[in-house]
Motif scaffolding. Structure first.
Motif, PDB file in Angstrom:
ATOM      1  N   LEU A 103      -7.232   9.762   0.829  1.00  0.00           N
ATOM      2  CA  LEU A 103      -8.463   9.060   0.443  1.00  0.00           C
ATOM      3  C   LEU A 103      -8.041   7.512   0.314  1.00  0.00           C
ATOM      4  O   LEU A 103      -8.682   6.614   0.417  1.00  0.00           O
ATOM      5  CB  LEU A 103      -9.207   9.591  -0.546  1.00  0.00           C
ATOM      6  CG  LEU A 103      -9.841  10.982  -0.080  1.00  0.00           C
ATOM      7  CD1 LEU A 103     -10.614  11.638  -1.543  1.00  0.00           C
ATOM      8  CD2 LEU A 103     -11.018  10.580   1.017  1.00  0.00           C
ATOM      9  N   ALA A 104      -6.941   7.256  -0.304  1.00  0.00           N
ATOM     10  CA  ALA A 104      -6.338   5.854  -0.709  1.00  0.00           C
ATOM     11  C   ALA A 104      -6.145   5.152   0.468  1.00  0.00           C
ATOM     12  O   ALA A 104      -6.241   4.086   0.547  1.00  0.00           O
ATOM     13  CB  ALA A 104      -5.170   6.026  -1.761  1.00  0.00           C
ATOM     14  N   HIS A 127       4.578   1.599   9.573  1.00  0.00           N
ATOM     15  CA  HIS A 127       3.893   2.056   8.310  1.00  0.00           C
ATOM     16  C   HIS A 127       3.589   3.686   8.754  1.00  0.00           C
ATOM     17  O   HIS A 127       3.413   4.446   7.680  1.00  0.00           O
ATOM     18  CB  HIS A 127       2.592   1.046   8.559  1.00  0.00           C
ATOM     19  CG  HIS A 127       1.490   1.658   7.128  1.00  0.00           C
ATOM     20  ND1 HIS A 127       1.620   1.286   6.229  1.00  0.00           N
ATOM     21  CD2 HIS A 127       0.358   2.086   7.688  1.00  0.00           C
ATOM     22  CE1 HIS A 127       0.617   1.981   5.733  1.00  0.00           C
ATOM     23  NE2 HIS A 127      -0.458   2.268   6.534  1.00  0.00           N
ATOM     24  N   ARG A 128       3.204   3.894   9.736  1.00  0.00           N
ATOM     25  CA  ARG A 128       2.506   5.387  10.027  1.00  0.00           C
ATOM     26  C   ARG A 128       3.781   6.434   9.846  1.00  0.00           C
ATOM     27  O   ARG A 128       3.519   7.397   9.151  1.00  0.00           O
ATOM     28  CB  ARG A 128       2.096   5.712  11.466  1.00  0.00           C
ATOM     29  CG  ARG A 128       0.967   4.629  11.993  1.00  0.00           C
ATOM     30  CD  ARG A 128      -0.251   4.968  10.858  1.00  0.00           C
ATOM     31  NE  ARG A 128      -0.527   6.243  10.833  1.00  0.00           N
ATOM     32  CZ  ARG A 128      -1.284   6.493   9.531  1.00  0.00           C
ATOM     33  NH1 ARG A 128      -1.710   5.831   8.818  1.00  0.00           N
ATOM     34  NH2 ARG A 128      -1.478   7.760   9.509  1.00  0.00           N
ATOM     35  N   ARG A 129       5.053   5.947  10.066  1.00  0.00           N
ATOM     36  CA  ARG A 129       6.185   6.685   9.826  1.00  0.00           C
ATOM     37  C   ARG A 129       6.240   6.945   8.373  1.00  0.00           C
ATOM     38  O   ARG A 129       6.666   8.146   7.967  1.00  0.00           O
ATOM     39  CB  ARG A 129       7.556   6.231  10.368  1.00  0.00           C
ATOM     40  CG  ARG A 129       7.879   6.573  11.759  1.00  0.00           C
ATOM     41  CD  ARG A 129       9.228   6.352  12.113  1.00  0.00           C
ATOM     42  NE  ARG A 129       9.689   4.703  11.905  1.00  0.00           N
ATOM     43  CZ  ARG A 129       9.432   3.789  12.878  1.00  0.00           C
ATOM     44  NH1 ARG A 129       8.864   4.293  14.015  1.00  0.00           N
ATOM     45  NH2 ARG A 129       9.911   2.640  12.875  1.00  0.00           N
ATOM     46  N   ASP A 178       3.256   6.544  -5.160  1.00  0.00           N
ATOM     47  CA  ASP A 178       3.041   6.843  -6.494  1.00  0.00           C
ATOM     48  C   ASP A 178       2.083   8.205  -6.691  1.00  0.00           C
ATOM     49  O   ASP A 178       2.159   9.015  -7.409  1.00  0.00           O
ATOM     50  CB  ASP A 178       2.480   5.886  -7.558  1.00  0.00           C
ATOM     51  CG  ASP A 178       3.647   4.553  -7.732  1.00  0.00           C
ATOM     52  OD1 ASP A 178       4.859   5.121  -7.586  1.00  0.00           O
ATOM     53  OD2 ASP A 178       3.175   3.506  -7.914  1.00  0.00           O
ATOM     54  N   LEU A 179       0.945   7.999  -5.754  1.00  0.00           N
ATOM     55  CA  LEU A 179       0.181   9.249  -5.773  1.00  0.00           C
ATOM     56  C   LEU A 179       0.756  10.485  -5.136  1.00  0.00           C
ATOM     57  O   LEU A 179       0.603  11.326  -5.775  1.00  0.00           O
ATOM     58  CB  LEU A 179      -1.096   8.843  -4.988  1.00  0.00           C
ATOM     59  CG  LEU A 179      -2.072   7.631  -5.434  1.00  0.00           C
ATOM     60  CD1 LEU A 179      -3.037   7.311  -4.015  1.00  0.00           C
ATOM     61  CD2 LEU A 179      -2.872   8.278  -6.621  1.00  0.00           C
ATOM     62  N   ASP A 203       0.838  -1.252  -0.037  1.00  0.00           N
ATOM     63  CA  ASP A 203      -0.042   0.034   0.067  1.00  0.00           C
ATOM     64  C   ASP A 203       0.854   1.186  -0.022  1.00  0.00           C
ATOM     65  O   ASP A 203       0.471   2.167  -0.728  1.00  0.00           O
ATOM     66  CB  ASP A 203      -0.838  -0.008   1.047  1.00  0.00           C
ATOM     67  CG  ASP A 203      -1.875   1.199   1.059  1.00  0.00           C
ATOM     68  OD1 ASP A 203      -2.702   1.485   0.177  1.00  0.00           O
ATOM     69  OD2 ASP A 203      -1.797   2.166   2.022  1.00  0.00           O
ATOM     70  N   GLU A 204       1.943   1.236   0.804  1.00  0.00           N
ATOM     71  CA  GLU A 204       2.911   2.550   0.841  1.00  0.00           C
ATOM     72  C   GLU A 204       3.365   2.588  -0.629  1.00  0.00           C
ATOM     73  O   GLU A 204       3.426   3.763  -0.829  1.00  0.00           O
ATOM     74  CB  GLU A 204       3.957   2.404   1.750  1.00  0.00           C
ATOM     75  CG  GLU A 204       3.525   2.251   3.097  1.00  0.00           C
ATOM     76  CD  GLU A 204       4.709   2.136   4.195  1.00  0.00           C
ATOM     77  OE1 GLU A 204       5.761   2.776   3.896  1.00  0.00           O
ATOM     78  OE2 GLU A 204       4.444   1.256   5.004  1.00  0.00           O
TER      79      GLU A 204
END
Length: 196
Positions: free
Chosen positions: A94-95, A127-129, A76-77, A70-71
């Motif tokens: 939103l993603a 993940h949050r970092r 990419d976004l 997901d990261e």
């Protein structure tokens, strides 16, 4: 007789994590054993322990892989220079909410995530970092483009994370999307007011 082309074997950790997820789905997280995972991966139980010391470590690795995938998509976004920094930040937020909705809607992944959050918060914090780093990159681009005034990027990224914490609320995410869009829009409006 024509020779069959050789198919490269899947790398062992990926094969092992695929097998683990299949076993967790089929048998349940608590009933699946390392022996089941090893058998599904086509390897000896002792070989599994060379990669992961326990079933809990395997579960954490499965969750970490989902989050890392997901990261990469969110990165990419965040790096899409064809969009404004505001549009990029909104797309990332939103993603991210959509991923959480998919994780929570998948019973097995939701249970794995809950187990990992209770027992191995390092996976979630990492993940949050990573996400805060993505936010910071977009915010920095916005400052360079004079969209937002200069300020402490890390503090702004942390505030964006804090303000969007409800996007990880299971009740909100499993109901519908309009509330999360409204929340993200409110965060972006706050950012505009705060940095002008």
């Amino acid at each position: 007789m024509a020779e069959r082309p050789e198919i490269a074997p899947q790398p062992v950790p990926d094969r092992l994590l695929d097998a683990a997820l299949e076993c967790f789905r089929r048998l349940g997280i608590h009933r699946a054993r390392v022996e089941d995972i090893a058998s599904a991966a086509g390897m000896a139980r002792t070989a599994v322990y060379r990669f992961y010391p326990s079933k809990r470590a395997i579960a954490a690795a499965v969750v970490a892989r989902v989050l890392l995938t997901d990261e990469a998509r969110l990165a990419d976004l965040a790096r899409n220079r064809d969009r404004s920094p505001v549009a990029r930040l909104k797309a990332v937020l939103l993603a991210e909410a959509e991923l959480m909705r998919l994780l929570l809607a998948d019973r097995c992944l939701a249970e794995l995530l809950a187990m990992v959050l209770l027992e191995n918060s390092d996976v979630w914090e990492q993940h949050r970092r990573g996400l805060r780093g993505l936010y910071a990159g977009v915010l920095r681009d916005g400052q360079r483009a004079a969209r937002w005034r200069n300020g402490n990027i890390e503090a702004l990224a942390q505030t964006v994370e804090d303000l969007t914490r409800p996007l990880h609320d299971a009740r909100l995410l499993l109901e519908s999307g309009p509330r999360e869009v409204a929340l993200v829009d409110a965060v972006l409006e706050w950012l505009e007011r705060r940095t002008r």
